[in-house]
Design an enzyme around this catalytic site. Structure first.
Site, PDB file in Angstrom:
ATOM      1  N   SER A  19       1.437  20.005 -46.469  1.00 58.30           N
ATOM      2  CA  SER A  19       1.057  18.666 -46.000  1.00 58.30           C
ATOM      3  C   SER A  19       1.553  18.467 -44.583  1.00 58.30           C
ATOM      4  O   SER A  19       2.613  18.960 -44.204  1.00 58.30           O
ATOM      5  CB  SER A  19       1.666  17.604 -46.920  1.00 58.30           C
ATOM      6  OG  SER A  19       1.682  16.349 -46.303  1.00 58.30           O
ATOM      7  N   LYS A  20       0.793  17.739 -43.796  1.00 58.34           N
ATOM      8  CA  LYS A  20       1.200  17.460 -42.418  1.00 58.34           C
ATOM      9  C   LYS A  20       2.498  16.658 -42.365  1.00 58.34           C
ATOM     10  O   LYS A  20       3.168  16.623 -41.345  1.00 58.34           O
ATOM     11  CB  LYS A  20       0.078  16.712 -41.680  1.00 58.34           C
ATOM     12  CG  LYS A  20      -1.161  17.573 -41.469  1.00 58.34           C
ATOM     13  CD  LYS A  20      -2.282  16.817 -40.784  1.00 58.34           C
ATOM     14  CE  LYS A  20      -3.521  17.691 -40.638  1.00 58.34           C
ATOM     15  NZ  LYS A  20      -4.650  16.977 -40.019  1.00 58.34           N
TER      16      LYS A  20
END
Length: 495
Positions: free
Chosen positions: A261-262
């Site tokens: 995930s960013k």
């Protein structure tokens, strides 16, 4: 579609920098096109104007080029199916929106955001899956027109919604996952294809663009699977041939086991970050290609030509790809070892300058000094930014030696050897590694001190560290003046 030639695309939004996951999507499409002598297209999906950032497009294209990816059509080079920015294709979308409206396959919806939110809350309280409720249910055509006129009289701006067919199964043979199907009732009701500001939504624009650009295969992440049935509905409604779809599995962080995930700050996720650290583009190309795709055999290091030759989408994995930071470092180290030293010099020099360890405009002698430093550490570096830490002995000077270093010099022979070595360094005509090693051997003959009792005290006294490269190379790089200063500080500390 009028062509049998494979045409694929990578269509980023200019809402941020190039992410590892997006780079993989671009890479797989690029490899598929090049393997089949097809066409690779770049298209910028910039209709979400609120999220676009100023240099988003430049960052995407610049980092793709850095990775070694080139394209046949795109916003920067044009092509026969342009424009290649969605914001410049608005008239095309309007044409097909109107066609769907005329066919009765889409309609103007005037429900406000407040009404939609209230609808969702009611559904939630009744434990019903969120879905859009058709606002004209049971109305005649005349009643619908009256309701829309009344909404317009209030100054309400409509969205355009696509009328989802009832009791239809949408299925496709996915290149990666095999057969996938969705019932039309499960996608959440009639969906928006044009926003209130007149801009198309993703699921509509992407279909129009892929059709008009004659895209034959769509390879993308499996987070798009839920979008696919909506897009198939648009293809069918406009009477267009569908492309083939392939949805690549998600990438997980090996350390956490969770989706990359960013928001996951435990791992670097943007290509630009790796560039700044001195990773090599060929290494990144190699590593990212193996995230969810496996070549034939056990080899792990490939050049781009080999990967193009081998690429087969049938070998795309059905299991999540594991992003292992340590594995990436290992891969990059293999490339660093084999890299042109001028390239490593350029990257390392930049890294050292960013740390303030080398001046912005070094003279020829300083550049040559850095070259020697790079030659010493190239085999150990996973990426060039490590050089500032690995070579710390050349940039720092600890005020006091630690207890372990002092213990190595507890024997009285240490000071004798150090003093003798100091004089020999003063007398050296050429301050080079071979001459320095010859001086060390002369100390051994003069004092009778040898082995660890000789080499460790001399290393500590000259470099102020127990660890480092070969002692001759290290002392040469430190230079006569700094080395003698270190020796004097050491002798003073020994008393």
């Amino acid at each position: 579609m009028a062509t049998d030639k494979i045409r694929v695309r990578y269509a980023p939004s200019p809402t941020g920098h190039l992410h590892i996951g997006n780079a993989r999507t671009a890479l797989f499409n690029y490899l598929y096109a090049r393997h089949n002598k097809g066409t690779f297209v770049i298209r910028i999906e910039d209709t979400d104007t609120k999220r676009n950032i100023a240099d988003g497009e430049r960052s995407q294209l610049d980092n793709l080029k850095w990775l070694g990816i080139d394209w046949d059509e795109g916003p920067d080079i044009g092509g026969p199916f342009g424009p290649y920015r969605q914001s410049e294709r608005r008239e095309l979308y309007t044409k097909y929106i109107n066609e769907l409206l005329e066919k009765g396959l889409a309609y103007k919806s005037y429900k406000t955001e407040e009404e939609l939110e209230a609808e969702r809350e009611t559904q939630k309280s009744l434990s019903i899956a969120p879905h859009y409720v058709y606002e004209y249910e049971g109305m005649t055509e005349e009643q619908i027109k009256e309701a829309q006129a009344a909404a317009e009289a209030k100054g309400l701006e409509p969205v355009i919604r696509f009328r989802v067919p009832t009791d239809v199964t949408y299925e496709w043979d996915d290149i990666v996952k095999g057969k996938i199907e969705f019932k039309s009732e499960t996608i959440g009701g009639d969906f928006v294809i044009q926003k209130r500001d007149g801009m198309p939504t993703y699921n509509f624009a992407v279909v129009v663009d892929d059709h008009l650009m004659e895209i034959t295969h769509v390879l993308r992440g499996d987070d798009h699977i839920a979008n696919t049935p909506k897009q198939l509905m648009i293809y069918d409604a406009l009477g267009w041939k569908r492309p083939e779809f392939g949805h690549m599995t998600l990438i997980i962080n090996t350390a956490t086991g969770k989706k990359l995930s960013k928001r996951d700050e435990s791992v670097l996720q943007f290509i630009e970050q790796y560039r700044e650290l001195g990773y090599l583009p060929d290494a990144m190309f190699n590593f990212i290609t193996l995230l969810g795709w496996s070549p034939v055999g056990e080899a792990e290091i490939f050049n781009q030509k080999d990967l193009i030759k081998q690429f087969d989408p049938k070998r795309l994995s059905k299991s999540p790809a594991s992003f292992d930071q340590k594995k990436l470092e290992w891969v990059n180290n293999q490339y660093v070892k084999a890299a042109d030293r001028d390239i490593l010099l350029d990257l390392s020099l930049r890294n050292l300058q960013e740390k303030g360890l080398v001046e912005e405009e070094p003279d020829a002698a300083k550049i040559e000094w850095v070259r020697q430093l790079v030659n010493i550490y190239a085999g150990q570096m996973s990426y060039t930014a490590q050089i500032s830490e690995m070579a710390a002995i050349f940039f720092t000077n600890p005020a006091q030696l630690d207890e372990a270093s002092l213990a190595e010099m507890a024997d009285e022979s240490a000071a004798i050897a150090i003093k003798d070595f100091r004089q020999k360094l003063v007398d050296l005509k050429r301050f080079t590694a071979p001459q320095i090693m010859a001086a060390i051997n002369a100390v051994k003959r003069d004092t009778g001190v040898k082995g660890r009792k000789l080499f460790m005290p001399l290393r500590i006294a000259t470099t102020r560290s127990m660890h480092g490269p070969g002692i001759g190379e290290a002392i040469e790089l430190l230079g006569r003046e700094k080395t003698l200063k270190h020796i004097d500080e050491t002798l003073a500390q020994l008393g």
